[in-house]
Write a protein that holds these residues in place. Structure first.
Motif, PDB file in Angstrom:
ATOM      1  N   SER A  99      21.965  -3.577 -95.128  1.00  0.00           N
ATOM      2  CA  SER A  99      22.605  -2.722 -94.090  1.00  0.00           C
ATOM      3  C   SER A  99      22.541  -3.158 -92.680  1.00  0.00           C
ATOM      4  CB  SER A  99      23.017  -1.390 -94.421  1.00  0.00           C
ATOM      5  OG  SER A  99      23.370  -1.226 -95.714  1.00  0.00           O
ATOM      6  N   PHE A 100      21.109  -2.962 -92.415  1.00  0.00           N
ATOM      7  CA  PHE A 100      20.640  -3.347 -91.076  1.00  0.00           C
ATOM      8  C   PHE A 100      21.093  -4.878 -90.551  1.00  0.00           C
ATOM      9  CE2 PHE A 100      17.898  -4.820 -87.780  1.00  0.00           C
ATOM     10  CZ  PHE A 100      17.761  -3.674 -86.978  1.00  0.00           C
ATOM     11  N   LEU A 101      20.694  -5.743 -91.506  1.00  0.00           N
ATOM     12  CA  LEU A 101      21.099  -7.198 -91.203  1.00  0.00           C
ATOM     13  C   LEU A 101      22.510  -7.391 -91.069  1.00  0.00           C
ATOM     14  CD1 LEU A 101      18.328  -8.827 -93.785  1.00  0.00           C
ATOM     15  CD2 LEU A 101      18.179  -8.586 -91.273  1.00  0.00           C
ATOM     16  N   GLN A 102      23.341  -6.804 -91.924  1.00  0.00           N
ATOM     17  CA  GLN A 102      24.653  -6.987 -91.738  1.00  0.00           C
ATOM     18  C   GLN A 102      25.294  -6.261 -90.444  1.00  0.00           C
ATOM     19  OE1 GLN A 102      27.225  -6.606 -95.610  1.00  0.00           O
ATOM     20  NE2 GLN A 102      25.278  -5.812 -96.339  1.00  0.00           N
ATOM     21  N   ASP A 103      24.971  -5.323 -90.303  1.00  0.00           N
ATOM     22  CA  ASP A 103      25.545  -4.709 -88.801  1.00  0.00           C
ATOM     23  C   ASP A 103      24.903  -5.060 -87.624  1.00  0.00           C
ATOM     24  OD1 ASP A 103      26.627  -2.927 -90.482  1.00  0.00           O
ATOM     25  OD2 ASP A 103      25.154  -1.151 -90.449  1.00  0.00           O
ATOM     26  N   HIS A 104      23.425  -5.731 -87.644  1.00  0.00           N
ATOM     27  CA  HIS A 104      22.981  -5.880 -86.363  1.00  0.00           C
ATOM     28  C   HIS A 104      22.549  -7.551 -86.395  1.00  0.00           C
ATOM     29  CE1 HIS A 104      22.861  -1.872 -85.274  1.00  0.00           C
ATOM     30  NE2 HIS A 104      22.095  -1.586 -86.369  1.00  0.00           N
ATOM     31  N   THR A 105      23.017  -8.515 -87.089  1.00  0.00           N
ATOM     32  CA  THR A 105      22.839  -9.787 -86.681  1.00  0.00           C
ATOM     33  C   THR A 105      23.958 -10.658 -86.858  1.00  0.00           C
ATOM     34  OG1 THR A 105      22.652 -10.498 -89.171  1.00  0.00           O
ATOM     35  CG2 THR A 105      20.650  -9.679 -88.004  1.00  0.00           C
ATOM     36  N   ARG A 106      24.137 -11.650 -85.746  1.00  0.00           N
ATOM     37  CA  ARG A 106      25.158 -12.483 -86.157  1.00  0.00           C
ATOM     38  C   ARG A 106      24.796 -14.125 -85.841  1.00  0.00           C
ATOM     39  NH1 ARG A 106      27.912 -10.983 -79.920  1.00  0.00           N
ATOM     40  NH2 ARG A 106      26.513 -12.554 -78.800  1.00  0.00           N
ATOM     41  N   LYS A 107      25.294 -15.014 -86.073  1.00  0.00           N
ATOM     42  CA  LYS A 107      25.044 -16.419 -85.960  1.00  0.00           C
ATOM     43  C   LYS A 107      25.693 -16.842 -84.639  1.00  0.00           C
ATOM     44  CE  LYS A 107      24.266 -18.898 -89.719  1.00  0.00           C
ATOM     45  NZ  LYS A 107      24.387 -19.888 -90.782  1.00  0.00           N
ATOM     46  N   ASP A 108      25.173 -17.521 -83.712  1.00  0.00           N
ATOM     47  CA  ASP A 108      25.601 -17.930 -82.471  1.00  0.00           C
ATOM     48  C   ASP A 108      26.101 -19.328 -82.871  1.00  0.00           C
ATOM     49  OD1 ASP A 108      23.779 -20.031 -82.382  1.00  0.00           O
ATOM     50  OD2 ASP A 108      22.597 -18.860 -80.723  1.00  0.00           O
ATOM     51  N   PRO A 109      27.086 -19.880 -81.671  1.00  0.00           N
ATOM     52  CA  PRO A 109      27.731 -21.527 -81.943  1.00  0.00           C
ATOM     53  C   PRO A 109      26.762 -22.349 -82.206  1.00  0.00           C
ATOM     54  CG  PRO A 109      28.811 -19.928 -79.971  1.00  0.00           C
ATOM     55  CD  PRO A 109      27.510 -19.342 -80.736  1.00  0.00           C
ATOM     56  N   ALA A 110      25.218 -22.147 -81.858  1.00  0.00           N
ATOM     57  CA  ALA A 110      24.465 -23.521 -82.396  1.00  0.00           C
ATOM     58  C   ALA A 110      23.926 -23.049 -83.653  1.00  0.00           C
ATOM     59  CB  ALA A 110      23.202 -23.218 -81.094  1.00  0.00           C
ATOM     60  N   GLY A 111      24.261 -22.019 -84.382  1.00  0.00           N
ATOM     61  CA  GLY A 111      23.837 -21.749 -85.625  1.00  0.00           C
ATOM     62  C   GLY A 111      22.437 -20.926 -85.598  1.00  0.00           C
ATOM     63  N   VAL A 112      22.084 -20.227 -84.586  1.00  0.00           N
ATOM     64  CA  VAL A 112      20.928 -19.409 -84.529  1.00  0.00           C
ATOM     65  C   VAL A 112      21.220 -18.075 -84.937  1.00  0.00           C
ATOM     66  CG1 VAL A 112      19.087 -18.550 -83.110  1.00  0.00           C
ATOM     67  CG2 VAL A 112      19.878 -20.843 -82.740  1.00  0.00           C
ATOM     68  N   VAL A 113      20.590 -17.248 -85.977  1.00  0.00           N
ATOM     69  CA  VAL A 113      21.053 -16.041 -86.099  1.00  0.00           C
ATOM     70  C   VAL A 113      20.306 -15.012 -85.412  1.00  0.00           C
ATOM     71  CG1 VAL A 113      20.468 -14.048 -87.767  1.00  0.00           C
ATOM     72  CG2 VAL A 113      21.381 -16.407 -88.529  1.00  0.00           C
ATOM     73  N   ARG A 114      20.926 -14.031 -84.602  1.00  0.00           N
ATOM     74  CA  ARG A 114      20.409 -13.440 -83.311  1.00  0.00           C
ATOM     75  C   ARG A 114      20.872 -11.917 -83.906  1.00  0.00           C
ATOM     76  NH1 ARG A 114      19.089 -15.804 -78.797  1.00  0.00           N
ATOM     77  NH2 ARG A 114      19.862 -18.252 -78.517  1.00  0.00           N
ATOM     78  N   VAL A 115      19.711 -11.221 -83.326  1.00  0.00           N
ATOM     79  CA  VAL A 115      19.677  -9.712 -83.688  1.00  0.00           C
ATOM     80  C   VAL A 115      20.148  -8.967 -82.291  1.00  0.00           C
ATOM     81  CG1 VAL A 115      18.280  -7.804 -84.461  1.00  0.00           C
ATOM     82  CG2 VAL A 115      17.589 -10.166 -85.263  1.00  0.00           C
ATOM     83  N   GLY A 116      20.950  -8.001 -82.475  1.00  0.00           N
ATOM     84  CA  GLY A 116      21.537  -7.243 -81.440  1.00  0.00           C
ATOM     85  C   GLY A 116      20.561  -6.040 -81.103  1.00  0.00           C
ATOM     86  N   TYR A 117      19.306  -6.504 -80.470  1.00  0.00           N
ATOM     87  CA  TYR A 117      18.113  -5.485 -80.524  1.00  0.00           C
ATOM     88  C   TYR A 117      18.800  -4.075 -79.489  1.00  0.00           C
ATOM     89  CZ  TYR A 117      15.112  -8.843 -82.429  1.00  0.00           C
ATOM     90  OH  TYR A 117      14.635  -9.952 -83.273  1.00  0.00           O
ATOM     91  N   ALA A 118      19.329  -4.703 -78.540  1.00  0.00           N
ATOM     92  CA  ALA A 118      19.893  -3.684 -77.494  1.00  0.00           C
ATOM     93  C   ALA A 118      20.938  -2.539 -78.025  1.00  0.00           C
ATOM     94  CB  ALA A 118      20.576  -4.489 -76.378  1.00  0.00           C
ATOM     95  N   LYS A 119      21.442  -3.054 -79.218  1.00  0.00           N
ATOM     96  CA  LYS A 119      22.652  -1.881 -79.599  1.00  0.00           C
ATOM     97  C   LYS A 119      22.117  -1.253 -80.913  1.00  0.00           C
ATOM     98  CE  LYS A 119      26.306  -4.935 -78.058  1.00  0.00           C
ATOM     99  NZ  LYS A 119      27.600  -5.843 -78.224  1.00  0.00           N
ATOM    100  N   VAL A 120      20.875  -1.430 -81.413  1.00  0.00           N
ATOM    101  CA  VAL A 120      20.367  -0.783 -82.376  1.00  0.00           C
ATOM    102  C   VAL A 120      20.057   0.775 -81.989  1.00  0.00           C
ATOM    103  CG1 VAL A 120      18.580  -0.288 -84.088  1.00  0.00           C
ATOM    104  CG2 VAL A 120      19.389  -2.705 -83.441  1.00  0.00           C
ATOM    105  N   SER A 121      20.726   1.740 -82.613  1.00  0.00           N
ATOM    106  CA  SER A 121      20.684   3.059 -82.111  1.00  0.00           C
ATOM    107  C   SER A 121      19.254   3.675 -82.706  1.00  0.00           C
ATOM    108  CB  SER A 121      21.532   3.674 -82.787  1.00  0.00           C
ATOM    109  OG  SER A 121      21.359   3.836 -84.323  1.00  0.00           O
ATOM    110  N   ASP A 122      18.901   4.665 -81.976  1.00  0.00           N
ATOM    111  CA  ASP A 122      17.759   5.303 -82.473  1.00  0.00           C
ATOM    112  C   ASP A 122      17.653   5.713 -84.020  1.00  0.00           C
ATOM    113  OD1 ASP A 122      16.732   5.252 -79.901  1.00  0.00           O
ATOM    114  OD2 ASP A 122      17.331   7.271 -79.296  1.00  0.00           O
ATOM    115  N   SER A 123      18.624   6.355 -84.544  1.00  0.00           N
ATOM    116  CA  SER A 123      18.984   6.671 -85.778  1.00  0.00           C
ATOM    117  C   SER A 123      18.733   5.505 -86.652  1.00  0.00           C
ATOM    118  CB  SER A 123      19.960   7.272 -86.220  1.00  0.00           C
ATOM    119  OG  SER A 123      21.332   6.453 -85.843  1.00  0.00           O
TER     120      SER A 123
END
Length: 274
Positions: free
Chosen positions: A51-75
């Motif tokens: 669930s974490f991976l589905q909620d907080h990752t995305r693939k950019d136009p260059a094909g790099v999977v990135r993590v939205g570290y800044a948007k991860v809640s404390d919970s």
């Protein structure tokens, strides 16, 4: 003449840096902690990580999977830490070999994300250092596995590489939070999907410029992964290129035909965040 001298010095500096990084990789001749065993349990609950991976990752136009570290809640971060605690309570020896591999890869990747979240914001994982000449947080003993204090390096070099010595594809599913690294998987690995995932990840990285590229003049630039883990990929550049050709798409394979040398190694240590 000065230009050639500067180029030569630059190449020596790059070579020295690569050599230093390779020397920093621990010996993998010992398995620590002792987790050897081949059980019959194939199912393990990785839903939190999935669930974490589905909620907080995305693939950019260059094909790099990135993590939205800044948007991860404390919970969400706390839930990730609870997942890690759940994993280290598992008797890994009771798992099947496929379930074990999925377990260790998920543990390594989830722990890496946890390290970044503990220190965020940070521009690169290599900026997270203890003391002395640390190149990053990989030697930090962050978990207690089978009663043994265990680091990221222990998981990769003391457990995964020794237990799967003939499987260089494991390097394509381990993620160190860097842009230059093979992508972080966007779903949790399981006993059921890990074997296919290795091949998918290998093909993805080999056919990405981060893995290898060939210039118009035929010069080859490859990821430093193939230099750091040369022995895992066959022990020579010829063997590395043979391995790469096995996963290369037809166009890349044609460009690599007859090649026996890699002219340059590169790696982007920038954080894989967005």
């Amino acid at each position: 003449m000065l230009r050639f001298v500067l180029i030569a010095l630059s190449m020596l500096a790059l070579s020295a840096c690569a050599s230093l990084e390779r020397l920093a990789i621990p010996d993998n001749s010992l398995t620590r902690p002792d987790v050897r065993g081949s059980g019959t349990v194939a199912r393990l609950d990785h839903r939190v990580w999935d669930s974490f991976l589905q909620d907080h990752t995305r693939k950019d136009p260059a094909g790099v999977v990135r993590v939205g570290y800044a948007k991860v809640s404390d919970s969400d971060h706390a839930e990730l830490k609870q997942y890690l605690r759940m994993l280290i309570a598992v008797d890994v020896a009771m798992l099947t070999k496929e379930a074990q591999l999925a377990y260790w890869v998920n543990l390594y990747n989830a722990l890496t994300v946890d390290v970044i979240l503990d220190h965020y914001p940070v521009a690169s994982i290599r900026n997270i250092k203890g003391k002395g000449f640390d190149l990053g947080p990989w030697e930090d003993k962050r978990l207690l596995v089978n009663g043994v204090e265990t680091s990221l390096h222990d998981i990769e070099h003391g457990i995964i590489r020794p237990l799967w010595p003939d499987m260089p594809e494991i390097h394509y599913v381990l993620n160190c939070a860097a842009v230059g690294c093979p992508n972080l998987g966007q779903r949790a690995y399981t006993a059921k999907n890990i074997t296919d995932a290795l091949g998918v990840a290998a093909r993805s990285y080999v056919n990405d410029p981060r893995g290898i590229r060939v210039s118009e003049s035929g010069q080859i630039t490859a990821s430093k992964i193939y230099s750091w883990y040369l022995d895992d990929f066959g022990g020579s550049e010829v063997a590395v290129l043979d391995h790469i050709r096995g996963y290369a798409a037809p166009e890349l394979r044609a460009k690599l035909a007859g090649k026996t040398r890699i002219q340059r190694y590169e790696y982007d240590w920038a954080l894989n965040g967005f």
